[in-house]
Write a protein that holds these residues in place. Structure first.
Motif, PDB file in Angstrom:
ATOM      1  N   GLU A  38       0.831  -1.207   0.000  1.00 26.40           N
ATOM      2  CA  GLU A  38       0.000   0.000   0.000  1.00 26.40           C
ATOM      3  C   GLU A  38       0.863   1.253   0.000  1.00 26.40           C
ATOM      4  N   LYS A  39       1.970   1.208   0.750  1.00 28.77           N
ATOM      5  CA  LYS A  39       2.868   2.353   0.774  1.00 28.77           C
ATOM      6  C   LYS A  39       3.478   2.578  -0.607  1.00 28.77           C
ATOM      7  N   HIS A  40       3.853   1.487  -1.285  1.00 30.66           N
ATOM      8  CA  HIS A  40       4.421   1.608  -2.630  1.00 30.66           C
ATOM      9  C   HIS A  40       3.394   2.208  -3.588  1.00 30.66           C
ATOM     10  N   LEU A  41       2.142   1.792  -3.456  1.00 28.41           N
ATOM     11  CA  LEU A  41       1.092   2.325  -4.325  1.00 28.41           C
ATOM     12  C   LEU A  41       0.867   3.816  -4.070  1.00 28.41           C
ATOM     13  N   GLN A  42       0.993   4.222  -2.811  1.00 32.76           N
ATOM     14  CA  GLN A  42       0.867   5.637  -2.482  1.00 32.76           C
ATOM     15  C   GLN A  42       1.985   6.443  -3.139  1.00 32.76           C
ATOM     16  N   VAL A  43       3.205   5.893  -3.090  1.00 33.44           N
ATOM     17  CA  VAL A  43       4.353   6.550  -3.711  1.00 33.44           C
ATOM     18  C   VAL A  43       4.129   6.695  -5.215  1.00 33.44           C
ATOM     19  N   ILE A  44       3.691   5.612  -5.848  1.00 29.43           N
ATOM     20  CA  ILE A  44       3.471   5.615  -7.294  1.00 29.43           C
ATOM     21  C   ILE A  44       2.380   6.616  -7.680  1.00 29.43           C
ATOM     22  N   SER A  45       1.331   6.704  -6.861  1.00 27.62           N
ATOM     23  CA  SER A  45       0.224   7.611  -7.182  1.00 27.62           C
ATOM     24  C   SER A  45       0.678   9.069  -7.173  1.00 27.62           C
ATOM     25  N   VAL A  46       1.563   9.431  -6.231  1.00 29.81           N
ATOM     26  CA  VAL A  46       2.070  10.795  -6.181  1.00 29.81           C
ATOM     27  C   VAL A  46       3.028  11.059  -7.339  1.00 29.81           C
ATOM     28  N   LEU A  47       3.897  10.081  -7.623  1.00 29.19           N
ATOM     29  CA  LEU A  47       4.848  10.239  -8.714  1.00 29.19           C
ATOM     30  C   LEU A  47       4.155  10.394 -10.057  1.00 29.19           C
ATOM     31  N   THR A 104      -9.406   4.997  -8.240  1.00 26.37           N
ATOM     32  CA  THR A 104      -8.825   4.465  -7.005  1.00 26.37           C
ATOM     33  C   THR A 104      -7.451   5.064  -6.721  1.00 26.37           C
ATOM     34  N   VAL A 105      -6.720   5.434  -7.780  1.00 29.60           N
ATOM     35  CA  VAL A 105      -5.374   5.986  -7.596  1.00 29.60           C
ATOM     36  C   VAL A 105      -5.398   7.218  -6.697  1.00 29.60           C
ATOM     37  N   TRP A 106      -6.508   7.967  -6.730  1.00 29.53           N
ATOM     38  CA  TRP A 106      -6.559   9.191  -5.925  1.00 29.53           C
ATOM     39  C   TRP A 106      -6.684   8.877  -4.434  1.00 29.53           C
ATOM     40  N   THR A 107      -7.229   7.721  -4.071  1.00 31.25           N
ATOM     41  CA  THR A 107      -7.282   7.366  -2.646  1.00 31.25           C
ATOM     42  C   THR A 107      -5.874   7.084  -2.118  1.00 31.25           C
ATOM     43  N   GLY A 148      -9.844  18.446  -7.281  1.00 31.23           N
ATOM     44  CA  GLY A 148      -9.688  17.817  -8.584  1.00 31.23           C
ATOM     45  C   GLY A 148     -10.038  16.347  -8.571  1.00 31.23           C
ATOM     46  N   THR A 149     -10.321  15.806  -7.383  1.00 35.75           N
ATOM     47  CA  THR A 149     -10.706  14.405  -7.235  1.00 35.75           C
ATOM     48  C   THR A 149     -11.806  14.314  -6.168  1.00 35.75           C
ATOM     49  N   GLU A 150     -12.330  13.110  -6.002  1.00 30.60           N
ATOM     50  CA  GLU A 150     -13.321  12.872  -4.946  1.00 30.60           C
ATOM     51  C   GLU A 150     -12.723  12.070  -3.794  1.00 30.60           C
ATOM     52  N   ALA A 151     -11.381  12.056  -3.710  1.00 31.48           N
ATOM     53  CA  ALA A 151     -10.707  11.238  -2.700  1.00 31.48           C
ATOM     54  C   ALA A 151     -11.078  11.630  -1.278  1.00 31.48           C
TER      55      ALA A 151
END
Length: 341
Positions: A38-47, A104-107, A148-151
């Motif tokens: 989950e942490k890796h996915l968070q990093v990827i979403s910001v990048l 989902t990427v925005w969450t 810009g998102t509904e997160a």
């Protein structure tokens, strides 16, 4: 009678994540546990957002030019023709997509910081609003995530309100990037676009203006909370002309960085290519956006300077009250103050 709003955005100390630590952890396990994944996915979403914002428009422009020199020239010609026909769409309400706003990427993007939205007052859908956002920051991550998102659930917390985050008009001249931005409900920060949203698009529109602009992002200093607002009065005059409620949006309090903050964007670009990764972005805590109480203003087509000063003063006081009310909740001392520059 309609309104203006103020808001201030900030960081709760001690709860942030670091892209540096995340990336160092990547090789440590072939099958990472769910929390690490989950942490890796968070990093990827910001990048992906940073790379998209910095490179998508230029890359797609170069690709379009290149395609004209290949057998794919017809595709490039058709897209260019459509681009010409669609050129004014960003200035006429854009083309928002509920599907894109709910990706989902925005969450994961939200949870990296994390970003939270605090509602203090209702916004009535039978009115239009100008929301002043403070402070700017480098990439306006908090503003993008909330509007810009509904997160963070903006549409659920403020039913019937359509937020439109205003950004540089130049971004909407670049192929593909313009469509990506419009899909999130983002619009150009120019008079034509804002006029359309507040006058020709019905009610329930909330235009979000980052009042301090890029200059505000360069004024941060350790131990000092400041916003660029003293001579920024155009949004108040616009609110009076359109009869739109003005509301402050406050991010309380953001973690101040060193003098090198003005070079942060270059560090972030270098981080994408370097084997020695910098923290991206340089954040140290939870970002919470607090929406203040709307200020109701009359509709005056040609407001006097005195009238603009009056409502600008009301807006400043509203923002200061918002800051003082929530500052201790986010790690500041009772004695800390917000400087208006």
């Amino acid at each position: 009678m309609k309104t203006i709003l103020a808001a201030y955005s900030g960081v709760l100390k001690g709860t942030g994540s670091s892209i540096l630590s995340s990336l160092q952890d990547l090789p440590s396990a072939l099958w990472p546990c769910s929390s690490r994944m989950e942490k890796h996915l968070q990093v990827i979403s910001v990048l992906q957002w940073v790379i998209s914002f910095l490179a998508m428009g230029i890359a797609c422009t170069l690709l379009l030019v290149y395609m004209f020199c290949t057998d794919c020239w017809l595709i490039a010609a058709l897209y260019t023709a459509w681009l010409i026909v669609d050129w004014n769409t960003p200035k006429q309400g854009g083309r928002r997509s509920s599907w894109v706003r709910n990706w989902t990427v925005w969450t994961y993007f939200r949870d990296y910081f994390p970003v939270r939205l605090i509602k203090t007052h209702d916004l009535l859908p039978n009115r239009n609003y100008i929301l002043g956002y403070h402070p700017h920051g480098i990439f306006c991550f908090g503003a993008f995530c909330n509007f810009g998102t509904e997160a963070t659930g903006f549409s659920k917390k403020f039913p019937g309100i359509k937020p439109s985050l205003a950004t540089l008009a130049g971004n909407f001249r670049l192929p593909v990037l313009r469509d990506y931005l419009m899909s999130g409900g983002i619009c150009p920060v120019n008079r034509h676009s804002i006029d359309y949203l507040l006058s020709c698009n019905g009610t329930g529109n909330a235009v979000v203006i980052v009042v301090g602009g890029a200059a505000e992002s360069l004024h941060s200093a350790p131990g000092m909370n400041s916003v660029t607002l003293k001579n920024r009065k155009g949004f108040v005059k616009l609110a009076l002309q359109k009869g739109s409620q003005n509301t402050s949006l406050s991010q309380i309090p953001y973690e101040n960085v060193s003098r090198e903050s003005r070079y942060q964007i270059f560090y972030e670009c270098a981080a994408l290519l370097s084997t020695s990764w910098h923290g991206l972005p340089f954040l140290k805590g939870q970002t919470e956006l607090t929406v203040g109480e709307p200020i109701t203003v009359p509709k005056i087509e040609d407001p006097t300077e005195e009238m603009v000063e009056l409502y600008h003063g009301m807006y400043v006081r509203s923002l200061l009250c918002l800051f003082d009310k929530y500052k201790t909740r986010f790690g500041l001392k009772e004695s800390d103050i917000l400087h208006i520059q």
